[in-house]
Write a protein that holds these residues in place. Sequence first.
Motif, PDB file in Angstrom:
ATOM      1  N   LEU A 526       0.842  -1.195   0.000  1.00 44.24           N
ATOM      2  CA  LEU A 526       0.000   0.000   0.000  1.00 44.24           C
ATOM      3  C   LEU A 526       0.877   1.245   0.000  1.00 44.24           C
ATOM      4  N   THR A 527       0.314   2.369  -0.379  1.00 42.33           N
ATOM      5  CA  THR A 527       1.046   3.637  -0.371  1.00 42.33           C
ATOM      6  C   THR A 527       0.909   4.250   1.026  1.00 42.33           C
ATOM      7  N   ILE A 528       1.947   4.106   1.837  1.00 42.88           N
ATOM      8  CA  ILE A 528       1.865   4.440   3.262  1.00 42.88           C
ATOM      9  C   ILE A 528       2.873   5.511   3.676  1.00 42.88           C
ATOM     10  N   ALA A 529       3.216   6.407   2.747  1.00 41.38           N
ATOM     11  CA  ALA A 529       4.189   7.454   3.079  1.00 41.38           C
ATOM     12  C   ALA A 529       3.705   8.313   4.249  1.00 41.38           C
ATOM     13  N   ARG A 530       2.443   8.691   4.243  1.00 41.70           N
ATOM     14  CA  ARG A 530       1.896   9.508   5.336  1.00 41.70           C
ATOM     15  C   ARG A 530       1.922   8.740   6.654  1.00 41.70           C
ATOM     16  N   GLU A 531       1.590   7.484   6.645  1.00 43.44           N
ATOM     17  CA  GLU A 531       1.553   6.673   7.857  1.00 43.44           C
ATOM     18  C   GLU A 531       2.951   6.508   8.469  1.00 43.44           C
ATOM     19  N   LEU A 532       3.960   6.444   7.625  1.00 43.34           N
ATOM     20  CA  LEU A 532       5.334   6.356   8.127  1.00 43.34           C
ATOM     21  C   LEU A 532       5.714   7.616   8.906  1.00 43.34           C
ATOM     22  N   GLN A 533       5.218   8.749   8.474  1.00 44.74           N
ATOM     23  CA  GLN A 533       5.506   9.999   9.183  1.00 44.74           C
ATOM     24  C   GLN A 533       4.828  10.040  10.551  1.00 44.74           C
ATOM     25  N   LEU A 534       3.692   9.387  10.656  1.00 46.91           N
ATOM     26  CA  LEU A 534       2.910   9.448  11.891  1.00 46.91           C
ATOM     27  C   LEU A 534       3.305   8.375  12.904  1.00 46.91           C
ATOM     28  N   ALA A 535       3.969   7.326  12.452  1.00 49.69           N
ATOM     29  CA  ALA A 535       4.269   6.184  13.319  1.00 49.69           C
ATOM     30  C   ALA A 535       5.735   6.167  13.722  1.00 49.69           C
ATOM     31  N   ASP A 536       5.979   5.602  14.884  1.00 47.36           N
ATOM     32  CA  ASP A 536       7.364   5.384  15.317  1.00 47.36           C
ATOM     33  C   ASP A 536       7.908   4.079  14.748  1.00 47.36           C
ATOM     34  N   ALA A 537       7.065   3.064  14.694  1.00 42.31           N
ATOM     35  CA  ALA A 537       7.467   1.769  14.146  1.00 42.31           C
ATOM     36  C   ALA A 537       6.358   1.251  13.245  1.00 42.31           C
ATOM     37  N   VAL A 538       6.765   0.594  12.153  1.00 48.79           N
ATOM     38  CA  VAL A 538       5.795   0.018  11.221  1.00 48.79           C
ATOM     39  C   VAL A 538       6.230  -1.412  10.904  1.00 48.79           C
ATOM     40  N   LEU A 539       5.317  -2.344  11.170  1.00 46.47           N
ATOM     41  CA  LEU A 539       5.533  -3.759  10.863  1.00 46.47           C
ATOM     42  C   LEU A 539       4.512  -4.167   9.808  1.00 46.47           C
ATOM     43  N   TYR A 540       5.000  -4.669   8.669  1.00 47.02           N
ATOM     44  CA  TYR A 540       4.102  -5.097   7.593  1.00 47.02           C
ATOM     45  C   TYR A 540       3.868  -6.590   7.749  1.00 47.02           C
ATOM     46  N   ALA A 541       2.610  -6.959   8.036  1.00 52.42           N
ATOM     47  CA  ALA A 541       2.288  -8.345   8.371  1.00 52.42           C
ATOM     48  C   ALA A 541       1.508  -9.059   7.280  1.00 52.42           C
ATOM     49  N   TRP A 542       1.237  -8.391   6.138  1.00 51.71           N
ATOM     50  CA  TRP A 542       0.443  -8.985   5.064  1.00 51.71           C
ATOM     51  C   TRP A 542      -0.882  -9.490   5.640  1.00 51.71           C
ATOM     52  N   HIS A 543      -1.480 -10.523   5.073  1.00 51.74           N
ATOM     53  CA  HIS A 543      -2.560 -11.253   5.728  1.00 51.74           C
ATOM     54  C   HIS A 543      -1.929 -12.548   6.229  1.00 51.74           C
ATOM     55  N   PRO A 544      -1.752 -12.668   7.535  1.00 55.75           N
ATOM     56  CA  PRO A 544      -0.846 -13.700   8.065  1.00 55.75           C
ATOM     57  C   PRO A 544      -1.465 -15.056   8.341  1.00 55.75           C
ATOM     58  N   GLY A 545      -2.792 -15.204   8.205  1.00 51.39           N
ATOM     59  CA  GLY A 545      -3.384 -16.515   8.371  1.00 51.39           C
ATOM     60  C   GLY A 545      -3.849 -16.831   9.783  1.00 51.39           C
ATOM     61  N   THR A 546      -4.170 -18.102   9.977  1.00 48.10           N
ATOM     62  CA  THR A 546      -4.782 -18.593  11.214  1.00 48.10           C
ATOM     63  C   THR A 546      -4.000 -18.190  12.452  1.00 48.10           C
ATOM     64  N   MET A 547      -2.691 -18.306  12.404  1.00 50.60           N
ATOM     65  CA  MET A 547      -1.847 -18.062  13.585  1.00 50.60           C
ATOM     66  C   MET A 547      -1.145 -16.710  13.517  1.00 50.60           C
ATOM     67  N   GLY A 548      -1.720 -15.789  12.765  1.00 54.25           N
ATOM     68  CA  GLY A 548      -1.111 -14.464  12.647  1.00 54.25           C
ATOM     69  C   GLY A 548      -1.026 -13.729  13.962  1.00 54.25           C
ATOM     70  N   GLY A 549      -2.050 -13.853  14.803  1.00 51.54           N
ATOM     71  CA  GLY A 549      -2.060 -13.135  16.078  1.00 51.54           C
ATOM     72  C   GLY A 549      -0.909 -13.501  16.990  1.00 51.54           C
ATOM     73  N   PRO A 550      -0.703 -14.788  17.308  1.00 50.18           N
ATOM     74  CA  PRO A 550       0.438 -15.165  18.147  1.00 50.18           C
ATOM     75  C   PRO A 550       1.783 -14.777  17.543  1.00 50.18           C
ATOM     76  N   ALA A 551       1.900 -14.886  16.200  1.00 51.55           N
ATOM     77  CA  ALA A 551       3.161 -14.509  15.556  1.00 51.55           C
ATOM     78  C   ALA A 551       3.428 -13.022  15.728  1.00 51.55           C
ATOM     79  N   ILE A 552       2.395 -12.197  15.605  1.00 52.23           N
ATOM     80  CA  ILE A 552       2.553 -10.745  15.780  1.00 52.23           C
ATOM     81  C   ILE A 552       2.870 -10.420  17.232  1.00 52.23           C
ATOM     82  N   ALA A 553       2.156 -11.028  18.166  1.00 52.99           N
ATOM     83  CA  ALA A 553       2.390 -10.759  19.586  1.00 52.99           C
ATOM     84  C   ALA A 553       3.818 -11.106  19.967  1.00 52.99           C
ATOM     85  N   ASP A 554       4.293 -12.270  19.523  1.00 56.23           N
ATOM     86  CA  ASP A 554       5.663 -12.669  19.841  1.00 56.23           C
ATOM     87  C   ASP A 554       6.670 -11.674  19.289  1.00 56.23           C
TER      88      ASP A 554
END
Length: 750
Positions: A526-554
Amino acid sequence: MKAISLFLIGLLLLTGACAPVSSDKKEQTDKRIKELISQMTLEEKLGQMSQFDPGQLGGPENAKQAIKDGKVGSILNLVGAETINELQKVAVEESRLGIPLVIARDVIHGYRTIMPIPLGLAASWNAEIAEKTMAVSAVEAASEGIHWTFAPMIDVSRDPRWGRIAESCGEDTYLTSVMAKAMVKGFQGDDLSDPKTIAACAKHFVGYGAAEGGRDYNTTLIPEVQLRNDYLPPFKAAADAGVATFMSAFNDLNGVPTSGNEFTLKQILRQEWGYQGMVVSDWASIAEMIPHGYAANKKEAAERALMAGVDMEMASDCYAGNVKALLDEGKIDMATIDRYVANILRLKFDLGLFENPYTDETLAEKTLLAEKHKEIAQQAASESFVLLQNKNELLPLSNDISSVAVIGPLADSPHDQMGTWVFDGNKENSVTPLTALKAKLGDAKINFAKGLEISRTKSTEGFVAAVEAAKKSDVAVLFLGEESILSGEAHSLANLNLQGSQTELLEAVQATGKPVVVVIMAGRQLTIARELQLADAVLYAWHPGTMGGPAIADMLLGETVPSGKLPVTFPKTVGQIPIYYNHKNTGRPADYEQWTDINKIPAEATQHSLGNTSHYLDAGFEPLFPFGFGLSYSSFDYSNLELSANSMGTDGVIEVSIDLKNTGKYEAAEVVQLYIRDRFGSVTRPVKQLKGYQKVTLKPGETKNVVIQLKAKDLEFFNGKDYVVEAGDFDVWVGTNSQEGLHAEFSVNE
């Protein structure tokens, strides 16, 4: 096993199928196929060449009758071992010849245990984990009676407006080829007759990912040099890996629809590559040659597809209704039909369906969502995440934080995190980031506010609660992006900004002054130039599937470390598209010294072009993020680039080595990437090309010498007449992404 037809028993005994396996299995199978074809009527042959959805057959009883009459060779979009066995029993025990059905399904990135979307898997740059995910997909699908999947999709894709880029492995030919081999091996294993495997299908052949304007099903105009150098190699890799089937595509390629394209299907696939597997059309793509304007009617469409080499027709009935007339008129011959039927029967024999047509109806309960499958899904998700920004090392979050604001429409959206083209995953099985963070930190530490109901919501009424949650927390984590339905087939976009009021939600939270982490779940860049200016950290997780939540939390909490690298270039704005790293140069290549910024042009400036270069006045010439980019919680130092030789012959090998040191405080993996440039060629060559990589894990302070072989064969390209390795001078870079790296030179001699 249930009984099979007397004819089939006799056939198997005749050909020694019940005896020990012949030393020449192919010869035995060919004999069995020849014997079967000799018994078949034309109607039965056309039945083998026809694949239908059960709904197209007019309901269960009509479907059974069609199968009994030998009018159907394959069924798609049918699931459940009991249901499939019921229809299979009709085919095997009630039809005249007892030929089993082959059951197909779109198992794209998981069956019940959903893996990251293929674009996310490609971001792992880990062929081994890609293979494992497809093996899980295969065993789960097989447990419910599926024999054949329409995957992997290995279209090289350079336009994120195209929704199906989510199903691809990105913009690079080499990386896509590596992933193609791995995914084929994952689905098919070492033996297709193993009940834990399913047949793979290399799709879409060919050029579909280059749809004009990113509009699905659209025209593709690809010169032969580019077709052979950029778009065909992943399919050749799949063919070399033994992929069981190919699928012809929807698109018009250089004026000829690919389901009737003799150049690609007959000349390249069959004659040049010697491919002997089966080719299936995409859904109704044979009939769609009529609206394309390439065929006047179904009869002509059938003729063109048959002449090109499509063995099986999916969904439409051009073959069933017109082949007899085409035979009578001498426009095709029976030998052609028999050859196509043989290809289909060979797939069924290779799958072991004649010996084992039924599925154990107790398997699914023991197989679906097995703990090992969920572990693989979580590892794949973790390796797919790409850290794009991490100001002041905000991530990983400190252990002593007292509270976290979890905000956003995708924080607790179990359906959407599975991504596009998921038929058999259940949202009830998805573990969301909110659920996983609560499990890690406890409810007391989580302040949750959705902010927006879904990603497209424009109302701001939820902002008050989101801001309040941020104010009473140490850090705010926003889960933004796009719902699963916004990417995938027929879901092209002209605007790649965050939908709805997501950016405004981020602005409101950022205004609280609290540190802000943005996690983006999406099916494309996605075109996220504005969001990069507003955020301190950006993690791109795509659509991560069934176990996306635990993977992101870890990952947020530092239990895992980011290692993903972008498989696509991120544009600053849609107006830069197409933008990809391995483009050709121009006569006036862009650089910063000659870049004209629109804001620096004086009023009433004299019109001129002297010194100007190839760029946009308002967006420059560089992307937001380059191909291969990805940060880590650790840091790495590249040094001592060495080549084993400064030159090689046209059949030689050079070893390229560097020292890689982990200079940070976390054990972490780094993808060491090797790029080359052929400075001069008989046709112009890309400014850079990925030709090798290694994913290396190092402990803090550890150094490893990484060696990547570069063969002269890797430098081969099609020059309009032939595939050649041309003598000349080359550049080589080894580094952390396509824009950074240590540089050396070498030459290739005649």
